[in-house]
Design a protein around this motif. Structure first.
Motif, PDB file in Angstrom:
ATOM      1  N   SER A 184       0.844  -1.025   0.100  1.00 49.24           N
ATOM      2  CA  SER A 184      -0.134   0.150  -0.008  1.00 49.24           C
ATOM      3  C   SER A 184       0.918   1.259   0.106  1.00 49.24           C
ATOM      4  N   ILE A 185       2.122   1.090   0.754  1.00 54.69           N
ATOM      5  CA  ILE A 185       2.876   2.316   0.792  1.00 54.69           C
ATOM      6  C   ILE A 185       3.400   2.556  -0.596  1.00 54.69           C
ATOM      7  N   ALA A 186       3.720   1.509  -1.251  1.00 53.49           N
ATOM      8  CA  ALA A 186       4.324   1.420  -2.681  1.00 53.49           C
ATOM      9  C   ALA A 186       3.376   2.084  -3.459  1.00 53.49           C
ATOM     10  N   ILE A 187       2.028   1.762  -3.295  1.00 53.99           N
ATOM     11  CA  ILE A 187       0.995   2.200  -4.358  1.00 53.99           C
ATOM     12  C   ILE A 187       1.019   3.730  -4.056  1.00 53.99           C
ATOM     13  N   TRP A 286      -6.330   7.653  -4.296  1.00 55.33           N
ATOM     14  CA  TRP A 286      -6.857   9.068  -3.749  1.00 55.33           C
ATOM     15  C   TRP A 286      -5.837   9.778  -2.698  1.00 55.33           C
ATOM     16  N   LEU A 287      -5.510   8.884  -1.894  1.00 52.87           N
ATOM     17  CA  LEU A 287      -4.706   9.336  -0.816  1.00 52.87           C
ATOM     18  C   LEU A 287      -3.101   9.673  -1.400  1.00 52.87           C
ATOM     19  N   GLY A 288      -2.713   8.846  -2.347  1.00 56.57           N
ATOM     20  CA  GLY A 288      -1.504   9.341  -2.941  1.00 56.57           C
ATOM     21  C   GLY A 288      -1.341  10.530  -3.667  1.00 56.57           C
ATOM     22  N   ALA A 289      -2.549  10.720  -4.166  1.00 55.15           N
ATOM     23  CA  ALA A 289      -2.823  12.113  -5.021  1.00 55.15           C
ATOM     24  C   ALA A 289      -2.807  13.232  -4.251  1.00 55.15           C
ATOM     25  N   ARG A 290      -3.667  12.864  -3.169  1.00 55.39           N
ATOM     26  CA  ARG A 290      -3.781  13.965  -1.984  1.00 55.39           C
ATOM     27  C   ARG A 290      -2.601  14.231  -1.426  1.00 55.39           C
ATOM     28  N   ILE A 291      -1.744  13.754  -1.071  1.00 52.35           N
ATOM     29  CA  ILE A 291      -0.468  13.764  -0.266  1.00 52.35           C
ATOM     30  C   ILE A 291       0.505  14.698  -1.516  1.00 52.35           C
ATOM     31  N   SER A 292       0.458  14.161  -2.778  1.00 50.19           N
ATOM     32  CA  SER A 292       1.349  14.699  -3.698  1.00 50.19           C
ATOM     33  C   SER A 292       0.716  16.237  -3.832  1.00 50.19           C
ATOM     34  N   VAL A 293      -0.491  16.384  -3.957  1.00 53.04           N
ATOM     35  CA  VAL A 293      -1.119  17.779  -4.307  1.00 53.04           C
ATOM     36  C   VAL A 293      -0.840  18.825  -2.992  1.00 53.04           C
ATOM     37  N   ALA A 294      -1.150  18.098  -1.862  1.00 54.20           N
ATOM     38  CA  ALA A 294      -0.703  19.160  -0.646  1.00 54.20           C
ATOM     39  C   ALA A 294       0.760  19.386  -0.573  1.00 54.20           C
ATOM     40  N   SER A 295       1.659  18.635  -1.240  1.00 54.22           N
ATOM     41  CA  SER A 295       3.155  18.809  -1.167  1.00 54.22           C
ATOM     42  C   SER A 295       3.767  19.752  -2.298  1.00 54.22           C
TER      43      SER A 295
END
Length: 303
Positions: A184-187, A286-295
Motif C-alpha cells: 500500500s505504501i508502494a502504491i 486518492w490518498l497518494g494524489a492528495r499527499i502529492s497535491v498538498a506537497s
C-alpha cells in the motif's frame, strides 16, 4: 446548488477519464503495476479463506470422547444422550457400548489373548461427538460443561491439530497485513510521483487558473479524481488477476480432488470482499494524489 455541485464533479470526472485515455500506455502500465501489487496480499487472503474450507473437508471436525462411569444404567445413558442432542454446539453423536468396544479391542492385532483372559469387561460405555466449532476456547468450555455431569468419568479431545491450524492461520493473517501495508505504501508512492509529474507538466495551466480566481479545491479536484480512478482500475485489475489464477489452479486441482474424494475447488473473493478491495484501492490512489497535491501545489503561484 446540489445540481451545480453534481455538474462540476461530473465534468471533472469525465475530463479525468479523457486524460487517462489520452495516455493509454502510461496509464495502463501504472494500473497493471498497482493491480499486481494489490493481487499479492489479496491472493494470500483468498488462499487462507480456502484453506479453512478445505481443512474442514480433509480433516474430521473436532472430536470429543466421553467416557461414562462403570456403574451407569440405561437410564443414565439416555439422559446423557438427551443432553448432548439438546446442545447446539454438537454436530453428530455416536454411542459406543462397552461390549462393542471390547469386541473391537479383541479384534486388534496382538490383543486377543489378553482380552480373552479378562474376568469382566473393564471398558466403560462412551460417546463420541463432533462439534460445529473448532476453536480451542469453545472446545475447552464444552469439555468443562460435560465433565461436570454426574454420569461422566472423563472427557478427552485432541486439540493439537486445532492449535496448529489456528497458529498457521494467525501467521497467514499477519503476513497478509504486513504485505498489504508495504505494498500500500508502494502504491501511494507511485501515485504520489505520478501526480507530481502531472502538476509539473500543467504548471502554466495552474498559474492561469489561480490568476482568474480558481480555488484550491477546484484545482486539486482533477488530480484527486485521477488518483482515485487509477486506484480503482488497479483494484479491478487485481480482482481479474486473482480470478484468472484461481481458474487456472482449479483446472490443475481436478486430479488431486479425485484422489482425496473432496470438493477441491478454490473460491474467489465474496461480494463484500470484492467491494472492499475496490474501495480500498480507490482510497489508496486518492490518498497518494492528495499527499502529492498538498506537497507540490502550494509551490506554484502566479507571477
Amino acid at each position: 446548488m446540489i445540481r451545480a455541485w453534481l455538474t462540476q464533479h461530473g465534468f471533472v470526472f469525465f475530463l479525468t477519464l479523457k486524460r487517462l485515455i489520452s495516455t493509454p500506455v502510461t496509464s495502463l502500465l501504472s494500473i497493471i503495476v498497482m493491480g499486481i501489487a494489490l493481487s499479492l496480499p489479496a491472493g494470500i487472503y483468498v488462499l487462507m479463506q480456502n484453506l479453512q474450507v478445505i481443512s474442514g473437508q480433509t480433516a474430521d471436525s473436532p472430536q470429543i470422547s466421553l467416557f461414562l462411569k462403570l456403574d451407569m444404567t440405561q437410564d443414565n445413558i439416555e439422559k446423557v444422550n438427551q443432553r448432548l442432542e439438546e446442545n447446539p454446539q454438537i454436530q453428530t453423536i455416536q454411542f459406543i457400548p462397552k461390549d462393542g468396544a471390547l469386541q473391537q479391542l479383541q479384534q486388534s492385532a496382538g490383543l486377543t489373548d489378553i482380552t480373552a483372559s479378562l474376568m469382566r469387561n473393564p471398558l466403560p460405555d462412551a460417546f463420541v461427538i463432533h462439534t460445529l466449532e473448532n476453536s480451542t476456547e469453545a472446545l475447552e468450555q464444552l469439555r468443562t460443561v460435560i465433565q461436570s455431569w454426574p454420569e461422566i468419568e472423563h472427557v478427552q479431545f485432541d486439540s493439537v491439530w486445532i492449535e496448529r491450524l489456528n497458529a498457521l492461520l494467525d501467521l497467514a493473517r499477519f503476513a497478509v497485513l504486513m504485505l498489504a501495508t508495504l505494498l500500500s505504501i508502494a502504491i501511494i508512492a507511485i501515485m504520489f510521483n505520478t501526480i507530481r509529474l502531472q502538476i509539473l507538466t500543467k504548471r502554466d495551466e495552474i498559474e492561469i487558473s489561480k490568476l482568474i480566481g480558481a480555488t484550491d479545491s477546484f484545482i486539486q479536484r482533477p488530480f484527486l479524481y485521477f488518483g482515485a480512478i487509477q486506484g480503482l482500475a488497479g483494484g479491478a485489475t487485481a480482482w481479474l488477476i486473482m480470478a484468472l489464477a484461481i481458474r487456472t489452479l482449479n483446472d490443475e486441482l481436478v486430479t488431486l480432488a479425485q484422489l482425496y474424494r473432496i470438493d477441491l475447488q478454490l473460491q474467489h473473493l465474496s461480494s463484500a470482499d470484492s467491494i472492499s478491495l475496490l474501495l480500498f484501492s480507490a482510497w489508496l490512489g486518492w490518498l497518494g494524489a492528495r499527499i502529492s497535491v498538498a506537497s507540490h501545489l502550494w509551490q506554484i503561484e502566479p507571477k
